[in-house]
Design a protein around this motif. Sequence first.
Motif, PDB file in Angstrom:
ATOM      1  N   THR A  17      -4.878 -23.080  -3.855  1.00  0.00           N
ATOM      2  CA  THR A  17      -3.546 -23.480  -3.405  1.00  0.00           C
ATOM      3  C   THR A  17      -3.129 -24.792  -4.062  1.00  0.00           C
ATOM      4  O   THR A  17      -1.993 -24.937  -4.518  1.00  0.00           O
ATOM      5  CB  THR A  17      -3.516 -23.597  -1.872  1.00  0.00           C
ATOM      6  N   GLN A  20      -2.062 -24.027  -7.685  1.00  0.00           N
ATOM      7  CA  GLN A  20      -0.763 -23.356  -7.817  1.00  0.00           C
ATOM      8  C   GLN A  20       0.399 -24.279  -7.466  1.00  0.00           C
ATOM      9  O   GLN A  20       1.403 -24.320  -8.183  1.00  0.00           O
ATOM     10  CB  GLN A  20      -0.725 -22.107  -6.932  1.00  0.00           C
ATOM     11  N   ILE A  21       0.280 -24.990  -6.370  1.00  0.00           N
ATOM     12  CA  ILE A  21       1.348 -25.901  -5.954  1.00  0.00           C
ATOM     13  C   ILE A  21       1.511 -27.033  -6.983  1.00  0.00           C
ATOM     14  O   ILE A  21       2.627 -27.409  -7.339  1.00  0.00           O
ATOM     15  CB  ILE A  21       1.086 -26.469  -4.543  1.00  0.00           C
ATOM     16  N   LYS A  24       3.355 -25.803 -10.009  1.00  0.00           N
ATOM     17  CA  LYS A  24       4.785 -25.625  -9.733  1.00  0.00           C
ATOM     18  C   LYS A  24       5.513 -26.970  -9.748  1.00  0.00           C
ATOM     19  O   LYS A  24       6.588 -27.088 -10.334  1.00  0.00           O
ATOM     20  CB  LYS A  24       4.985 -24.925  -8.401  1.00  0.00           C
ATOM     21  N   VAL A  86       0.084 -20.165  -0.628  1.00  0.00           N
ATOM     22  CA  VAL A  86       1.092 -20.704  -1.540  1.00  0.00           C
ATOM     23  C   VAL A  86       2.487 -20.270  -1.091  1.00  0.00           C
ATOM     24  O   VAL A  86       3.435 -21.067  -1.120  1.00  0.00           O
ATOM     25  CB  VAL A  86       0.810 -20.283  -2.997  1.00  0.00           C
ATOM     26  N   LEU A  89       3.390 -22.458   1.950  1.00  0.00           N
ATOM     27  CA  LEU A  89       3.669 -23.842   1.549  1.00  0.00           C
ATOM     28  C   LEU A  89       4.943 -23.944   0.720  1.00  0.00           C
ATOM     29  O   LEU A  89       5.657 -24.946   0.793  1.00  0.00           O
ATOM     30  CB  LEU A  89       2.496 -24.427   0.773  1.00  0.00           C
ATOM     31  N   SER A  90       5.254 -22.926  -0.055  1.00  0.00           N
ATOM     32  CA  SER A  90       6.468 -22.941  -0.873  1.00  0.00           C
ATOM     33  C   SER A  90       7.726 -22.906  -0.011  1.00  0.00           C
ATOM     34  O   SER A  90       8.761 -23.440  -0.406  1.00  0.00           O
ATOM     35  CB  SER A  90       6.467 -21.773  -1.851  1.00  0.00           C
TER      36      SER A  90
END
Length: 135
Positions: A17, A20-21, A24, A86, A89-90
């Motif tokens: 996670t 990925q975050i 981004k 993810v 959280l997104s």
Amino acid sequence: MRRFYLFGFLLLMAFDTLAQISFKVAGSQALPVQASVAWLLRVFGQPWIYGAVVGYVGAFFTWMALLKHAPIGPAFAASHLEVVSVMLLSIWLFDEHLTVARVLGAIAIIAGIVCLGLAESREQPPDDEPAPARV
């Protein structure tokens, strides 16, 4: 051993996670995307890109440790829980929208992991009984 799995998969999900975050955030701060040295410098000038590197390195070593002990089917499925984390959280961090398709996808991922885990637990002999020899 269950604590090992629980801690291991939570740690794997956390590292994945984070990666990925971080990608981004770093990518969105390095816009516009260009095939140039200037763009690469913008990307690597973002501190979040190093969070992504830490996430992927941590996930790699956690995954290798888990593969020594965990059955491969449920382990591989559980390694995809970061898709759900993810997504959640997104919604909070990037103001993304929760759609029916995303909810159904998250439910399918979690249901698949549960099914594989249950199937694997039925095939495993008790801890005090040796596993049957396979031919």
